[in-house]
Design a protein around this motif. Structure first.
Motif, PDB file in Angstrom:
ATOM      1  N   ALA A 169       0.854  -1.191   0.000  1.00 49.87           N
ATOM      2  CA  ALA A 169       0.000   0.000   0.000  1.00 49.87           C
ATOM      3  C   ALA A 169       0.887   1.238   0.000  1.00 49.87           C
ATOM      4  N   VAL A 170       0.419   2.289  -0.650  1.00 45.24           N
ATOM      5  CA  VAL A 170       1.167   3.551  -0.707  1.00 45.24           C
ATOM      6  C   VAL A 170       0.245   4.707  -0.347  1.00 45.24           C
ATOM      7  N   ILE A 171       0.681   5.550   0.594  1.00 44.36           N
ATOM      8  CA  ILE A 171      -0.077   6.761   0.906  1.00 44.36           C
ATOM      9  C   ILE A 171       0.902   7.928   1.019  1.00 44.36           C
ATOM     10  N   SER A 172       0.373   9.132   1.104  1.00 48.66           N
ATOM     11  CA  SER A 172       1.291  10.257   1.278  1.00 48.66           C
ATOM     12  C   SER A 172       0.730  11.294   2.250  1.00 48.66           C
ATOM     13  N   ALA A 173      -0.245  10.882   3.057  1.00 45.27           N
ATOM     14  CA  ALA A 173      -0.799  11.788   4.064  1.00 45.27           C
ATOM     15  C   ALA A 173      -0.520  11.217   5.453  1.00 45.27           C
ATOM     16  N   LYS A 174      -0.618  12.075   6.465  1.00 43.69           N
ATOM     17  CA  LYS A 174      -0.457  11.595   7.846  1.00 43.69           C
ATOM     18  C   LYS A 174      -1.635  10.715   8.217  1.00 43.69           C
ATOM     19  N   THR A 175      -2.820  11.136   7.794  1.00 43.44           N
ATOM     20  CA  THR A 175      -4.005  10.341   8.050  1.00 43.44           C
ATOM     21  C   THR A 175      -3.951   9.103   7.161  1.00 43.44           C
ATOM     22  N   TRP A 182      -1.135  -2.741   7.887  1.00 42.23           N
ATOM     23  CA  TRP A 182      -1.616  -4.126   7.813  1.00 42.23           C
ATOM     24  C   TRP A 182      -1.166  -4.782   6.512  1.00 42.23           C
ATOM     25  N   HIS A 183      -0.245  -4.154   5.802  1.00 34.33           N
ATOM     26  CA  HIS A 183       0.251  -4.713   4.548  1.00 34.33           C
ATOM     27  C   HIS A 183       1.644  -5.328   4.725  1.00 34.33           C
ATOM     28  N   ASP A 184       2.009  -6.207   3.794  1.00 37.72           N
ATOM     29  CA  ASP A 184       3.349  -6.803   3.841  1.00 37.72           C
ATOM     30  C   ASP A 184       4.400  -5.713   3.700  1.00 37.72           C
ATOM     31  N   CYS A 185       4.129  -4.777   2.804  1.00 38.51           N
ATOM     32  CA  CYS A 185       5.055  -3.666   2.624  1.00 38.51           C
ATOM     33  C   CYS A 185       4.237  -2.387   2.551  1.00 38.51           C
ATOM     34  N   ALA A 186       4.513  -1.470   3.445  1.00 40.44           N
ATOM     35  CA  ALA A 186       3.707  -0.261   3.546  1.00 40.44           C
ATOM     36  C   ALA A 186       4.608   0.934   3.300  1.00 40.44           C
ATOM     37  N   LEU A 187       4.183   1.809   2.410  1.00 42.25           N
ATOM     38  CA  LEU A 187       5.007   2.956   2.016  1.00 42.25           C
ATOM     39  C   LEU A 187       4.245   4.241   2.272  1.00 42.25           C
ATOM     40  N   ARG A 188       4.892   5.141   3.013  1.00 41.88           N
ATOM     41  CA  ARG A 188       4.286   6.456   3.206  1.00 41.88           C
ATOM     42  C   ARG A 188       5.256   7.512   2.699  1.00 41.88           C
ATOM     43  N   ILE A 189       4.794   8.323   1.789  1.00 46.82           N
ATOM     44  CA  ILE A 189       5.667   9.347   1.224  1.00 46.82           C
ATOM     45  C   ILE A 189       5.811  10.493   2.222  1.00 46.82           C
ATOM     46  N   VAL A 190       7.058  10.886   2.464  1.00 43.80           N
ATOM     47  CA  VAL A 190       7.344  11.975   3.413  1.00 43.80           C
ATOM     48  C   VAL A 190       8.375  12.905   2.765  1.00 43.80           C
ATOM     49  N   ARG A 191       8.598  14.038   3.376  1.00 42.12           N
ATOM     50  CA  ARG A 191       9.689  14.916   2.921  1.00 42.12           C
ATOM     51  C   ARG A 191      10.701  15.045   4.052  1.00 42.12           C
ATOM     52  N   ASN A 192      11.981  15.020   3.710  1.00 45.53           N
ATOM     53  CA  ASN A 192      12.996  15.219   4.751  1.00 45.53           C
ATOM     54  C   ASN A 192      13.245  16.715   4.957  1.00 45.53           C
ATOM     55  N   ALA A 487      -6.121   2.631  11.095  1.00 48.68           N
ATOM     56  CA  ALA A 487      -5.755   4.008  10.734  1.00 48.68           C
ATOM     57  C   ALA A 487      -4.330   4.295  11.212  1.00 48.68           C
ATOM     58  N   GLU A 488      -3.960   5.596  11.261  1.00 47.07           N
ATOM     59  CA  GLU A 488      -2.580   5.944  11.620  1.00 47.07           C
ATOM     60  C   GLU A 488      -2.243   5.546  13.061  1.00 47.07           C
ATOM     61  N   ASP A 489      -3.285   5.296  13.864  1.00 50.36           N
ATOM     62  CA  ASP A 489      -3.048   4.805  15.222  1.00 50.36           C
ATOM     63  C   ASP A 489      -3.229   3.284  15.261  1.00 50.36           C
ATOM     64  N   THR A 490      -2.633   2.596  14.293  1.00 53.42           N
ATOM     65  CA  THR A 490      -2.814   1.149  14.108  1.00 53.42           C
ATOM     66  C   THR A 490      -2.680   0.360  15.406  1.00 53.42           C
ATOM     67  N   SER A 491      -3.599  -0.549  15.621  1.00 57.27           N
ATOM     68  CA  SER A 491      -3.458  -1.472  16.739  1.00 57.27           C
ATOM     69  C   SER A 491      -4.226  -2.738  16.419  1.00 57.27           C
ATOM     70  N   GLN A 492      -3.896  -3.777  17.171  1.00 54.39           N
ATOM     71  CA  GLN A 492      -4.533  -5.068  16.941  1.00 54.39           C
ATOM     72  C   GLN A 492      -5.581  -5.333  18.012  1.00 54.39           C
ATOM     73  N   ALA A 493      -6.764  -5.725  17.567  1.00 60.01           N
ATOM     74  CA  ALA A 493      -7.859  -5.952  18.508  1.00 60.01           C
ATOM     75  C   ALA A 493      -7.614  -7.204  19.352  1.00 60.01           C
ATOM     76  N   LYS A 494      -8.186  -7.180  20.566  1.00 62.18           N
ATOM     77  CA  LYS A 494      -8.029  -8.321  21.488  1.00 62.18           C
ATOM     78  C   LYS A 494      -9.366  -9.043  21.679  1.00 62.18           C
ATOM     79  N   ILE A 495      -9.292 -10.360  21.776  1.00 62.79           N
ATOM     80  CA  ILE A 495     -10.507 -11.157  21.991  1.00 62.79           C
ATOM     81  C   ILE A 495     -11.025 -10.927  23.411  1.00 62.79           C
ATOM     82  N   THR A 496     -12.351 -10.758  23.535  1.00 56.98           N
ATOM     83  CA  THR A 496     -12.898 -10.467  24.857  1.00 56.98           C
ATOM     84  C   THR A 496     -13.081 -11.720  25.706  1.00 56.98           C
TER      85      THR A 496
END
Ligand code: HEM
Ligand code: SF4
Lengths: 544, 98
Positions: A169-175, A182-192, A487-496
């Motif tokens: 997956a490729v994105i270029s926003a913070k959101t 959740w991808h094997d390879c995740a790319l986020r475009i940023v500027r240095n 989303a940008e606050d990625t987390s994994q859900a837990k079984i109740t």
């Protein structure tokens, strides 16, 4: 958007004819199923519960009106008048006949579409932010990179027999609107700091039976070195992958077993080898591809006003419309989640309506989202009311984006041969329970995601509330999970805890939501409250 | 009882072994006893079925009812699209599945 050149078209056309011949040989008996199955899967053709299923790739979720109309035609002519948008921005047809599959692929090829690499151990359709090229918060349009990578990896021999599927997956926003990590390879475009474009690279994410969130492996990779780096990642995985054990073949397992540090070290080492080979995209090639994604000719001097005098329209605007980078324009989300409907399903007639809207009001541009909705990316604010009226006429004007009724559900046991339990009826029951709009708005953002088995096509690991269908002695049973995020606050859900039957799971969801309403502090979403108070108060509400 | 099912090679449609031929309707399915494997091998070889397998079922007055919900859904169609099931006019068809 990208246009096929003579090579793309020749390759896709040749592939259709090759498959036509393979299908003919299978039907004539020159091949048995063991021989034919891998060939049909390479062309996106699965055998499901009721018929063959065809998965059509929508590269980075972008399509135009001509393509959408073709999808509608195919739904009418070869299927039963509808299609299903998936969580990977693809479209599935559920009632395909093998003998007609080559004709469908030939029709798709006339509008520059195909089903190649939508199945099997390959680099799958590359996904992207559905607001690409329109979002007010993006650095640049991520799709030229997605397209370059698509071209460089399609039919690439080293990536034709990967250990397992590989999702980028490729994105270029913070959101993050693409479930990036959740991808094997995740790319986020940023500027240095020097203002140069590069990628933040994450590797080893994935759902399925062993979920992992992708690890950051590079903070800043100069953009023009991306193909070397991607090849290095794939090479390391290809070398070490557990091809002996189907449950351990995904790259996430390797990253986990080698350890983040060692994986990174090996990738960096291979990366140096690839850099020396000089296989990265030349600037001219980047420019050639980027030219296809030049922003449309936005008008200037448009009004920012939206006439909100119609309260139903105002509600829709508040939920479904997102800020656009060009003044006077907006991004309009189209819900495919009517209460009691089938999430992601769209009829052929609705496809035609959406295609017309895209053509007339959105520079002929349309997007599919991983939440199984659609987007008109470039609508003049002044046209929103007209667009909404047309959508309402077509039954597409629900205003529930990111609300409790905007449920993701995989096809589950109603269609899928791998399923343990049905997903769609659970989603429908939850929608009916929470149908009241005031209640939905009061609950606020709440993402429910349902999978019919451990493969997690419905993203249950990433649901604020996730539901997983399991088989309990031949009957359908559902586990409840809390606290995931895609989303940008990625987390994994837990079984109740222990699972529920169909009625029980909907009650459990409702008790969870009610407990959140009791516990929340001003401004807190469900996920925020969950993160503050933890699982226990919810367990108590659910199990008493 | 034990019955046989699979998909039609060309159309993908769910089919059931009647003893002589394949039918779209599970009501037509016949008990194959211990002969399931042999019938499947022959029918698969002749390309009259794709992905065939043996299913445990219960004999009922309305005909065989597969033991597993997955095969009952296969027999009827998606429970969420009664208009597309094999018995679109029968409002009770869904009850048979659950
Ligand atoms: C109906 C036919 C389908 C079949 C046979 C199927 C099969 C699978 C399997 C076996 C996996 C697990 C792969 C692994 O862990 O290595 C998987 C994962 C996944 N599938 Fe499907 N799927 C189907 C439909 C769908 C649909 C309709 C969607 C979208 C709604 C979807 C989206 C996904 C996603 C997002 C994952 C998780 C990817 C990951 O593990 O990172 N699939 N699928
Ligand atoms: S999660 Fe399981 S049931 Fe749902 S579509 Fe994927 S494989 Fe099928």
């Amino acid at each position: 958007m990208y246009k096929y050149d003579q090579y793309d078209q020749a390759m896709v056309d040749a592939r259709v004819e090759e498959f036509r011949d393979q299908t003919r040989r299978r039907i004539a008996g020159d091949m048995n199923d063991d021989q034919f199955k891998p060939l049909r899967l390479k062309n996106g053709l699965y055998l499901q519960l009721h018929a063959y299923m065809l998965r059509v790739a929508i590269p980075y979720g972008t399509l135009n009106s001509q393509q959408m109309r073709k999808l509608a035609d195919i739904a009418r002519k070869y299927d039963r008048g509808y299609g299903h948008f998936t969580t990977r921005q693809n479209l599935q047809y559920n009632w395909i006949k093998l003998e007609e599959a080559p004709d469908i692929l030939a029709e798709l090829a006339t509008v520059e579409m195909h089903a190649i690499q939508t199945s099997g151990e390959s680099i799958r359709n590359i996904s992207a932010d559905q607001y690409a090229g329109a979002a007010a918060d993006e650095i640049c349009d991520p799709r030229p990179w997605a397209e370059l990578l698509r071209q460089a990896t399609t039919f690439h021999p080293e990536f034709s027999y990967l250990p397992r599927k590989f999702k980028i997956a490729v994105i270029s926003a913070k959101t993050d609107r693409a479930a990036l990590r959740w991808h094997d390879c995740a790319l986020r475009i940023v500027r240095n700091e020097a203002g140069e474009e590069g990628f933040e690279v994450y590797a080893g994410g994935g759902m399925g039976r062993t979920p992992f969130i992708a690890y950051p492996i590079r903070d800043f990779l100069p953009a023009k070195q991306i193909f070397s780096y991607l090849q290095a990642i794939l090479r390391v995985w290809n070398l070490h992958a557990r091809r002996d054990n189907i449950h351990k073949q995904r790259m996430k397992i390797l990253v986990h077993e080698l350890g983040e540090e060692e994986f990174r070290r090996q990738v960096e080492e291979e990366f140096q080898n690839f850099l020396a080979l000089g296989t990265d995209f030349p600037q001219a090639e980047y420019d050639r591809i980027a030219a296809y994604f030049t922003p449309p000719p936005f008008e200037t001097g448009l009004s920012e006003e939206i006439d909100r005098s119609d309260p139903d329209f105002a509600l829709w605007v508040d939920r479904q419309v997102a800020p656009h980078k060009a003044p006077g324009y907006a991004i309009a989300n189209i819900s495919l989640k009517p209460i009691g409907g089938i999430g992601g399903d769209i009829t052929a007639d609705q496809m035609d309506v959406v295609a017309d809207l895209a053509e007339r009001y959105s520079f002929d541009d349309l997007r599919a989202t991983h939440v199984q909705n659609l987007v008109l990316p470039h609508v003049r604010k002044a046209d929103l009311y007209t667009v909404w009226q047309v959508l309402r006429e077509a039954g597409l004007a629900d205003a529930n984006l990111d609300l409790v009724t905007d449920v993701i559900a995989c096809p589950g046991l109603d269609y899928c041969s791998l399923a343990n339990a049905r997903s769609i009826p659970v989603a429908q029951e939850i929608q009916r329970r929470f149908a009241d709009m005031d209640r939905q708005l009061d609950i606020g953002e709440l993402k429910i995601k349902i999978s019919g088995c451990i493969n997690a096509c419905g993203h249950h690991h990433a649901g604020h509330i996730g539901i997983l269908g399991v088989d309990r002695k031949g009957t359908e049973n559902y586990q409840l999970l809390l606290g995931g995020s895609g989303a940008e606050d990625t987390s994994q859900a837990k079984i109740t805890g222990p699972g529920f039957d169909e009625a029980g799971i909907v009650d459990a969801v409702e008790r969870t939501v009610e407990r959140y309403r009791d516990l929340r502090e001003p401004g807190e979403r469900f996920l925020d409250t969950y993160r503050r108070v933890g699982l226990d108060p919810f367990k108590e509400a659910i199990y008493g | 009882m034990r019955i046989l099912t699979g998909n039609d090679l060309k159309t993908g449609a769910v089919i059931w072994w009647t003893g002589q031929d394949w039918s779209l309707h599970v009501e037509d399915a016949s008990d194959v006893g211990d002969h399931g494997e042999a019938v499947l091998a022959r029918e698969d070889g002749a390309r009259r079925v794709n992905g065939g397998y043996i299913v445990d079922a219960e004999a009922t007055p309305k005909g065989p009812r597969p033991a597993h919900i997955k095969d009952r859904i296969r027999a009827l169609g998606p429970t969420v699209r009664p208009d597309l099931t094999l018995k679109p006019a029968d409002p009770t068809a869904g009850d048979w599945v659950i």
